[in-house]
Design a protein around this motif. Structure first.
Motif, PDB file in Angstrom:
ATOM      1  N   GLY A 267      17.565 -33.638   0.882  1.00 37.20           N
ATOM      2  CA  GLY A 267      16.648 -32.923   1.766  1.00 37.20           C
ATOM      3  C   GLY A 267      17.117 -31.583   2.281  1.00 37.20           C
ATOM      4  O   GLY A 267      16.456 -30.989   3.138  1.00 37.20           O
ATOM      5  N   ILE A 268      18.230 -31.096   1.791  1.00 38.00           N
ATOM      6  CA  ILE A 268      18.696 -29.765   2.195  1.00 38.00           C
ATOM      7  C   ILE A 268      17.929 -28.735   1.372  1.00 38.00           C
ATOM      8  O   ILE A 268      17.972 -28.747   0.145  1.00 38.00           O
ATOM      9  N   SER A 269      17.226 -27.845   2.057  1.00 35.72           N
ATOM     10  CA  SER A 269      16.441 -26.831   1.351  1.00 35.72           C
ATOM     11  C   SER A 269      17.000 -25.428   1.539  1.00 35.72           C
ATOM     12  O   SER A 269      16.474 -24.471   0.983  1.00 35.72           O
ATOM     13  N   HIS A 270      18.078 -25.311   2.329  1.00 35.87           N
ATOM     14  CA  HIS A 270      18.641 -23.999   2.635  1.00 35.87           C
ATOM     15  C   HIS A 270      20.163 -24.109   2.664  1.00 35.87           C
ATOM     16  O   HIS A 270      20.725 -24.840   3.477  1.00 35.87           O
TER      17      HIS A 270
ATOM     18  N   THR B  69      21.160 -28.078  12.171  1.00 32.14           N
ATOM     19  CA  THR B  69      19.812 -27.836  11.682  1.00 32.14           C
ATOM     20  C   THR B  69      19.625 -28.714  10.450  1.00 32.14           C
ATOM     21  O   THR B  69      20.394 -28.613   9.491  1.00 32.14           O
ATOM     22  N   PRO B  70      18.623 -29.612  10.457  1.00 32.61           N
ATOM     23  CA  PRO B  70      18.563 -30.680   9.450  1.00 32.61           C
ATOM     24  C   PRO B  70      18.448 -30.247   7.995  1.00 32.61           C
ATOM     25  O   PRO B  70      18.998 -30.905   7.128  1.00 32.61           O
ATOM     26  N   ASP B  71      17.763 -29.170   7.682  1.00 31.64           N
ATOM     27  CA  ASP B  71      17.565 -28.823   6.271  1.00 31.64           C
ATOM     28  C   ASP B  71      18.491 -27.701   5.810  1.00 31.64           C
ATOM     29  O   ASP B  71      18.314 -27.146   4.744  1.00 31.64           O
ATOM     30  N   CYS B  72      19.507 -27.381   6.618  1.00 29.61           N
ATOM     31  CA  CYS B  72      20.406 -26.268   6.317  1.00 29.61           C
ATOM     32  C   CYS B  72      21.845 -26.770   6.178  1.00 29.61           C
ATOM     33  O   CYS B  72      22.287 -27.647   6.916  1.00 29.61           O
ATOM     34  N   TYR B  73      22.567 -26.199   5.215  1.00 31.11           N
ATOM     35  CA  TYR B  73      23.957 -26.578   4.949  1.00 31.11           C
ATOM     36  C   TYR B  73      24.767 -25.292   4.811  1.00 31.11           C
ATOM     37  O   TYR B  73      24.407 -24.401   4.043  1.00 31.11           O
TER      38      TYR B  73
ATOM     39  N   ASN C 105      20.285 -31.002  -2.482  1.00 24.42           N
ATOM     40  CA  ASN C 105      18.843 -30.915  -2.708  1.00 24.42           C
ATOM     41  C   ASN C 105      18.186 -32.295  -2.630  1.00 24.42           C
ATOM     42  O   ASN C 105      17.154 -32.469  -1.981  1.00 24.42           O
TER      43      ASN C 105
END
Length: 163
Positions: free
Chosen positions: A103-106, A72-76, A100
């Motif tokens: 582009g990781i927002s989660h 999932t692109p914005d999740c780490y 951040n």
């Protein structure tokens, strides 16, 4: 930034709940924090390898419901594991900042129960973090993790924090 702490078991001790509440309040100015607890399995004394595997698998199934698909692109996803990589507070802050910027927002931190994490969960991790080679109660690790995330945000924002 959205930060989830996904953990096995509930906090029973009031002093741990108080510390978690305090760091949650402090973190509210830096991120949207969500603590998700899944039920733990009772572990019999002298559990066999098969029993341990079954317990870990049941806990993993509960955790998996709260973890987005791998990639999932914005999740780490960061799993807490005794065999993970140890970072200084400054290096953890650098990682949070870098995520951040990229582009990781989660971010999801996962803390296992008393037996740790099933392999199916560790495989989902993008990073495996260890706080020490020592073993800590998972209730205490929740407090330590929250404190380190808070310290990381203070470092990122060049705000004073005692050493």
């Amino acid at each position: 930034m959205k930060v989830d702490i996904l953990c096995v078991g509930k906090i029973k001790e009031g002093f741990f709940r108080d510390a978690i509440a305090e760091y949650s309040k402090r973190l509210s100015r830096y991120c949207s924090l969500n603590i998700i607890e899944v039920a733990d399995e009772k572990t019999p004394d002298k559990a066999s390898e098969n029993e341990v595997e079954l317990i870990l698998k049941k806990e993993a199934e509960r955790l998996e419901k709260h973890i987005p698909a791998k990639g999932t692109p914005d999740c780490y996803v960061i799993t807490l594991e005794i065999n993970g990589r140890q970072l200084s507070s400054e290096k953890l802050a650098d990682r949070l900042k870098s995520l951040n910027i990229n582009g990781i927002s989660h971010i999801i931190f996962i803390i296992g129960g008393s037996l740790g994490l099933h392999n199916s969960i560790t495989c989902r991790g993008d990073f495996h973090l260890s706080f020490s080679e020592m073993t800590f109660p998972h209730q205490l690790m929740r407090v330590v993790l929250l404190e380190q995330i808070y310290r990381g945000y203070r470092i990122i924002n060049n705000e004073p924090y005692h050493k």
